[in-house]
Design a protein around this motif. Structure first.
Motif, PDB file in Angstrom:
ATOM      1  N   SER A  62       0.809  -1.217   0.000  1.00 48.49           N
ATOM      2  CA  SER A  62       0.000   0.000   0.000  1.00 48.49           C
ATOM      3  C   SER A  62       0.840   1.264   0.000  1.00 48.49           C
ATOM      4  O   SER A  62       0.322   2.358  -0.239  1.00 48.49           O
ATOM      5  N   GLY A  63       2.136   1.138   0.298  1.00 48.07           N
ATOM      6  CA  GLY A  63       2.999   2.317   0.415  1.00 48.07           C
ATOM      7  C   GLY A  63       2.947   2.946   1.787  1.00 48.07           C
ATOM      8  O   GLY A  63       3.920   3.541   2.244  1.00 48.07           O
ATOM      9  N   ASP A  64       1.815   2.813   2.458  1.00 43.50           N
ATOM     10  CA  ASP A  64       1.612   3.424   3.776  1.00 43.50           C
ATOM     11  C   ASP A  64       1.492   2.391   4.891  1.00 43.50           C
ATOM     12  O   ASP A  64       1.084   2.734   6.003  1.00 43.50           O
ATOM     13  N   ALA A  65       1.806   1.129   4.600  1.00 48.00           N
ATOM     14  CA  ALA A  65       1.696   0.039   5.578  1.00 48.00           C
ATOM     15  C   ALA A  65       0.287  -0.033   6.168  1.00 48.00           C
ATOM     16  O   ALA A  65       0.112  -0.320   7.342  1.00 48.00           O
ATOM     17  N   ASP A  66      -0.716   0.209   5.334  1.00 49.98           N
ATOM     18  CA  ASP A  66      -2.102   0.262   5.818  1.00 49.98           C
ATOM     19  C   ASP A  66      -2.542  -1.045   6.463  1.00 49.98           C
ATOM     20  O   ASP A  66      -3.147  -1.048   7.540  1.00 49.98           O
ATOM     21  N   ILE A  92      -1.159  13.989  -4.953  1.00 45.49           N
ATOM     22  CA  ILE A  92       0.179  14.453  -4.622  1.00 45.49           C
ATOM     23  C   ILE A  92       1.094  13.251  -4.412  1.00 45.49           C
ATOM     24  O   ILE A  92       0.672  12.198  -3.948  1.00 45.49           O
ATOM     25  N   GLY A  93       2.351  13.410  -4.777  1.00 40.47           N
ATOM     26  CA  GLY A  93       3.329  12.349  -4.591  1.00 40.47           C
ATOM     27  C   GLY A  93       3.802  12.295  -3.150  1.00 40.47           C
ATOM     28  O   GLY A  93       4.195  13.306  -2.570  1.00 40.47           O
ATOM     29  N   VAL A  94       3.757  11.111  -2.576  1.00 38.08           N
ATOM     30  CA  VAL A  94       4.106  10.904  -1.165  1.00 38.08           C
ATOM     31  C   VAL A  94       5.402  10.107  -1.086  1.00 38.08           C
ATOM     32  O   VAL A  94       5.475   8.986  -1.596  1.00 38.08           O
ATOM     33  N   ARG A  95       6.413  10.673  -0.469  1.00 37.88           N
ATOM     34  CA  ARG A  95       7.695   9.989  -0.354  1.00 37.88           C
ATOM     35  C   ARG A  95       7.767   9.081   0.868  1.00 37.88           C
ATOM     36  O   ARG A  95       8.442   8.059   0.839  1.00 37.88           O
ATOM     37  N   GLU A  96       7.116   9.475   1.951  1.00 35.37           N
ATOM     38  CA  GLU A  96       7.327   8.756   3.206  1.00 35.37           C
ATOM     39  C   GLU A  96       6.118   8.898   4.117  1.00 35.37           C
ATOM     40  O   GLU A  96       5.631  10.001   4.345  1.00 35.37           O
ATOM     41  N   THR A  97       5.649   7.758   4.626  1.00 39.68           N
ATOM     42  CA  THR A  97       4.650   7.752   5.702  1.00 39.68           C
ATOM     43  C   THR A  97       5.030   6.633   6.672  1.00 39.68           C
ATOM     44  O   THR A  97       6.132   6.602   7.178  1.00 39.68           O
ATOM     45  N   ARG A 125       7.479   0.653  -0.588  1.00 37.25           N
ATOM     46  CA  ARG A 125       7.945   1.750   0.255  1.00 37.25           C
ATOM     47  C   ARG A 125       7.862   1.454   1.748  1.00 37.25           C
ATOM     48  O   ARG A 125       8.578   2.072   2.543  1.00 37.25           O
ATOM     49  N   CYS A 126       6.990   0.549   2.169  1.00 40.70           N
ATOM     50  CA  CYS A 126       6.739   0.374   3.607  1.00 40.70           C
ATOM     51  C   CYS A 126       7.443  -0.830   4.206  1.00 40.70           C
ATOM     52  O   CYS A 126       7.045  -1.305   5.274  1.00 40.70           O
ATOM     53  N   ILE A 127       8.511  -1.348   3.567  1.00 37.15           N
ATOM     54  CA  ILE A 127       9.300  -2.398   4.190  1.00 37.15           C
ATOM     55  C   ILE A 127      10.059  -1.823   5.382  1.00 37.15           C
ATOM     56  O   ILE A 127      10.056  -0.620   5.629  1.00 37.15           O
ATOM     57  N   SER A 128      10.732  -2.686   6.127  1.00 39.36           N
ATOM     58  CA  SER A 128      11.373  -2.284   7.378  1.00 39.36           C
ATOM     59  C   SER A 128      12.747  -1.656   7.126  1.00 39.36           C
ATOM     60  O   SER A 128      13.692  -2.333   6.741  1.00 39.36           O
ATOM     61  N   THR A 129      12.828  -0.347   7.349  1.00 40.45           N
ATOM     62  CA  THR A 129      14.080   0.401   7.180  1.00 40.45           C
ATOM     63  C   THR A 129      14.116   1.536   8.202  1.00 40.45           C
ATOM     64  O   THR A 129      13.104   1.864   8.824  1.00 40.45           O
ATOM     65  N   SER A 130      15.260   2.166   8.313  1.00 42.39           N
ATOM     66  CA  SER A 130      15.337   3.442   9.015  1.00 42.39           C
ATOM     67  C   SER A 130      14.812   4.547   8.108  1.00 42.39           C
ATOM     68  O   SER A 130      14.618   4.341   6.906  1.00 42.39           O
ATOM     69  N   THR A 153      16.244   5.479  -0.075  1.00 38.27           N
ATOM     70  CA  THR A 153      16.654   4.779  -1.295  1.00 38.27           C
ATOM     71  C   THR A 153      15.712   3.630  -1.631  1.00 38.27           C
ATOM     72  O   THR A 153      15.359   3.421  -2.788  1.00 38.27           O
ATOM     73  N   THR A 154      15.253   2.877  -0.625  1.00 37.37           N
ATOM     74  CA  THR A 154      14.381   1.733  -0.924  1.00 37.37           C
ATOM     75  C   THR A 154      13.024   2.173  -1.466  1.00 37.37           C
ATOM     76  O   THR A 154      12.318   1.372  -2.090  1.00 37.37           O
ATOM     77  N   ARG A 155      12.650   3.450  -1.275  1.00 33.04           N
ATOM     78  CA  ARG A 155      11.357   3.948  -1.745  1.00 33.04           C
ATOM     79  C   ARG A 155      11.300   4.131  -3.256  1.00 33.04           C
ATOM     80  O   ARG A 155      10.224   4.299  -3.835  1.00 33.04           O
ATOM     81  N   LEU A 156      12.450   4.132  -3.944  1.00 36.95           N
ATOM     82  CA  LEU A 156      12.465   4.381  -5.378  1.00 36.95           C
ATOM     83  C   LEU A 156      11.844   3.197  -6.138  1.00 36.95           C
ATOM     84  O   LEU A 156      11.984   2.048  -5.744  1.00 36.95           O
ATOM     85  N   THR A 157      11.184   3.504  -7.259  1.00 35.86           N
ATOM     86  CA  THR A 157      10.328   2.525  -7.918  1.00 35.86           C
ATOM     87  C   THR A 157      11.018   1.217  -8.296  1.00 35.86           C
ATOM     88  O   THR A 157      10.474   0.140  -8.016  1.00 35.86           O
ATOM     89  N   PRO A 158      12.187   1.203  -8.961  1.00 34.55           N
ATOM     90  CA  PRO A 158      12.784  -0.094  -9.284  1.00 34.55           C
ATOM     91  C   PRO A 158      13.056  -0.954  -8.049  1.00 34.55           C
ATOM     92  O   PRO A 158      12.868  -2.177  -8.092  1.00 34.55           O
ATOM     93  N   SER A 159      13.489  -0.324  -6.952  1.00 34.96           N
ATOM     94  CA  SER A 159      13.689  -1.073  -5.706  1.00 34.96           C
ATOM     95  C   SER A 159      12.362  -1.640  -5.216  1.00 34.96           C
ATOM     96  O   SER A 159      12.298  -2.786  -4.755  1.00 34.96           O
TER      97      SER A 159
END
Length: 446
Positions: free
Chosen positions: A157-161, A310-315, A387-392, A398-404
Motif C-alpha cells: 500500500s505504500g503506507d503500511a495500511d 500528490i506524490g508521497v515519499r514517506e509515511t 515503500r513500507c518495508i522495514s528500514t530506518s 533509497t528503498t522507496r524508489l520505484t525499481p527497488s
C-alpha cells in the motif's frame, strides 16, 4: 457482504503490488490484487512519479532485473519506453522513461496472464484477525462492503495500511521529531524547446548540478535537468526548495516537473492530505508560471497534466524482523537472505529545509535488501513490499524508489506463493529456496 477467497491477497496496485501479484500468480497461487483507484500504477501513474530510477549502479552495472526488466522490455517493444538511458542530471547513471498510459494497460495484461483477479475502486479499511493471523481484509467499494479472505497477505500500500490495521508495529518519519520527507505535486508541460534548454545549459554550466555529465551532454539525449539556480533565486517563490528539477518525455516537447514541495504534513492523516493536495496544486501554478516567464526554452510551454494525487515519499513503514540502516546501504553490506539489490543512493528531501541530503553506496555500488525487511513483527501471514518495508528513515530514502519497490514486490509475491504451496508461514520460507526461485525468474540477488 460479498466474500472472495484467494491464496494470496495483495493490497496496493503500484509497481510493487503489480510485481508481487504477477510473481504470486506465476508461482501457482490463486491471487487477488486490490487497488483504490480505477487504474493500476500507484505513484507511477496517479502521482506522475517519473522516470523510474535506477536499475543500475553509478558504474552502470545492472542490479535490478526480473519482472521489472520484463516490463521495461515490453514497454520498449510497444514503443512506450526508450529503455534505460543516461541520466543527464548526473545524480545516478541511468533512468528509465516510460509512458504511464501504456504502463497502465501493460500491467493489467501481465496480471491477467498470471491469472490474477483485479479488484479496482476498492479501499481496505478493516482487517479481521484470528490471533496473529489475518483471516481477511474488508473493503469499501462502489458496490458496498466486500471481504477478501486469504492465506497470505502482501501489503504494498505504500503506507503500511494493512500492517497498521492488523496491529503490527510500525514507524513513521525520522527518529526524534517523526518528521517525514516532503510531498510533491508533479506536473507535465508541453511545448518545451529542449534543444534551447540544452544549449543554455552548455553555455551556463555553473547554473546547473555539478554532476551533470558535461563531457557527453552535447551528444546525449537530454533526459533530465537540475539547476537554473540563478533563475530560481531571483524568482523567490514561497516554495522551500533551492533549484528546478525536471525530466524529459514521454513526448519530444514534454517534461515532468518535480519542483513543488509540501512540508510538515502527514500523508496518512486525511486532513493533512487534503491540505497537501490544495497546497501542491497552488504551487504547480506558481512554478509553471515561473518557468514560462523566466526559463529559456519554456517560452511557449503550458501545463499538459497534473498528478491525480500528490506524490508521497514517506509515511508509515513496518518495524520488522530486521530494519535496513543507512550504514548497511552506504557500506554495501551483504546479507545471506538478500532478495533484492539496488544502486540508488540515499536521497533525503529535507523534511523542513530547502535541500537534499545524498550519500552514495561504496564498494561495488550496490547494497542488499534482506528478506527479513519484508517480515513484520506480530502478524504471522503478512509480507511487505515497496515503500513500507522495514528500514530506518535514512535507508527508506533509497528503498522507496520505484525499481527497488518493484524488486521487493517480486520477492514478496514469490515468497507468498512458496508459503501457500508448502502450507507454512512467510517467516518459515527458506531463504535459499526463495533466492533460487528469484534467480530462476530473472531477479538479481547476488
Amino acid at each position: 457482504m460479498k466474500t472472495i477467497e484467494a491464496d494470496v491477497v495483495v493490497i496496493g496496485g503500484g509497481p510493487a503490488g503489480v510485481n508481487a501479484a504477477i510473481a504470486a500468480g506465476r508461482g501457482g497461487a490463486k491471487t487477488v490484487l486490490i487497488e483504490k483507484y480505477g487504474f493500476i500504477g500507484g505513484m507511477s501513474t496517479a502521482a506522475l512519479v517519473y522516470p523510474w530510477m535506477t536499475f543500475h549502479t553509478v558504474d552502470g552495472k545492472q542490479v535490478i532485473r526480473g519482472i521489472a526488466e520484463e516490463i521495461v522490455n515490453r514497454l520498449q517493444a510497444a514503443g512506450a519506453s526508450p529503455g534505460h538511458q543516461i541520466d543527464t542530471v548526473g545524480f545516478v547513471k541511468t533512468i528509465t522513461p516510460y509512458h504511464p498510459e501504456h504502463y497502465k494497460v501493460l500491467a493489467v495484461d501481465m496480471l491477467r496472464e498470471a491469472g490474477v483477479k483485479l479488484i479496482l475502486h476498492s479501499f481496505v479499511d478493516q482487517v479481521r484477525m484470528a490471533g496473529n493471523l489475518i483471516e481477511s481484509v474488508q473493503l469499501t467499494s462502489k458496490s458496498g462492503r466486500m471481504e477478501v479472505q486469504g492465506k497470505v497477505f502482501v501489503d504494498t500500500s505504500g503506507d503500511a495500511d494493512v500492517a497498521y490495521l492488523a496491529g503490527a508495529p510500525v514507524l513513521k518519519g525520522r527518529d526524534g521529531d517523526r518528521q517525514m520527507q516532503p510531498m510533491t505535486m508533479k506536473f507535465r508541460m508541453r511545448g518545451v524547446d529542449l534543444d534551447r534548454v540544452k544549449q543554455y545549459m552548455l553555455q551556463h554550466k555553473d547554473e546547473f548540478y555539478a554532476k551533470t555529465p558535461w563531457s557527453e551532454l552535447e551528444q546525449l539525449p537530454l533526459t533530465g535537468v537540475l539547476g537554473f539556480y540563478k533563475h530560481w533565486r531571483e524568482a523567490n517563490l514561497p516554495i522551500n526548495r533551492d533549484q528546478v528539477l525536471f525530466f524529459t518525455g514521454p513526448e519530444k516537447d514534454e517534461v515532468l516537473v518535480n519542483t513543488t514541495r509540501v512540508q510538515g504534513l502527514d500523508g496518512t492523516d486525511v486532513e493533512d492530505l487534503t491540505e497537501a493536495e490544495q497546497l501542491g496544486r497552488k504551487q504547480v501554478m506558481q512554478v509553471a508560471a515561473f518557468m514560462t516567464a523566466r526559463l529559456p526554452g519554456f517560452e511557449n510551454a503550458s501545463i499538459s497534466q497534473v498528478g491525480a494525487q500528490i506524490g508521497v515519499r514517506e509515511t508509515r513503514r513496518i518495524d520488522g524482523v530486521y530494519s535496513l540502516q543507512a550504514e548497511d546501504v552506504v557500506s554495501g553490506r551483504k546479507f545471506e537472505d538478500t532478495i533484492a539489490r539496488s544502486g540508488y543512493p540515499i536521497d533525503i528531501h529535507d523534511p523542513s529545509g530547502k535541500g537534499v541530503t545524498a550519500a552514495w553506496v561504496k564498494g561495488d555500488g550496490a547494497y542488499d535488501i534482506p528478506y527479513r525487511c519484508l517480515l513484520p513483527q506480530e502478524v504471522t501471514n503478512l509480507l511487505m513490499g515497496g515503500r513500507c518495508i522495514s528500514t530506518s528513515h535514512e535507508a527508506l530514502a533509497t528503498t522507496r524508489l520505484t525499481p527497488s519497490c518493484m524488486a521487493t514486490g517480486q520477492a514478496a509475491g514469490t515468497a507468498a506463493a512458496i508459503a501457500v504451496r508448502q502450507g507454512i508461514s512467510p517467516a518459515e520460507v527458506d531463504a535459499v529456496e526463495l533466492r533460487n526461485q528469484l534467480r530462476t525468474d530473472g531477479a538479481i540477488v547476488d
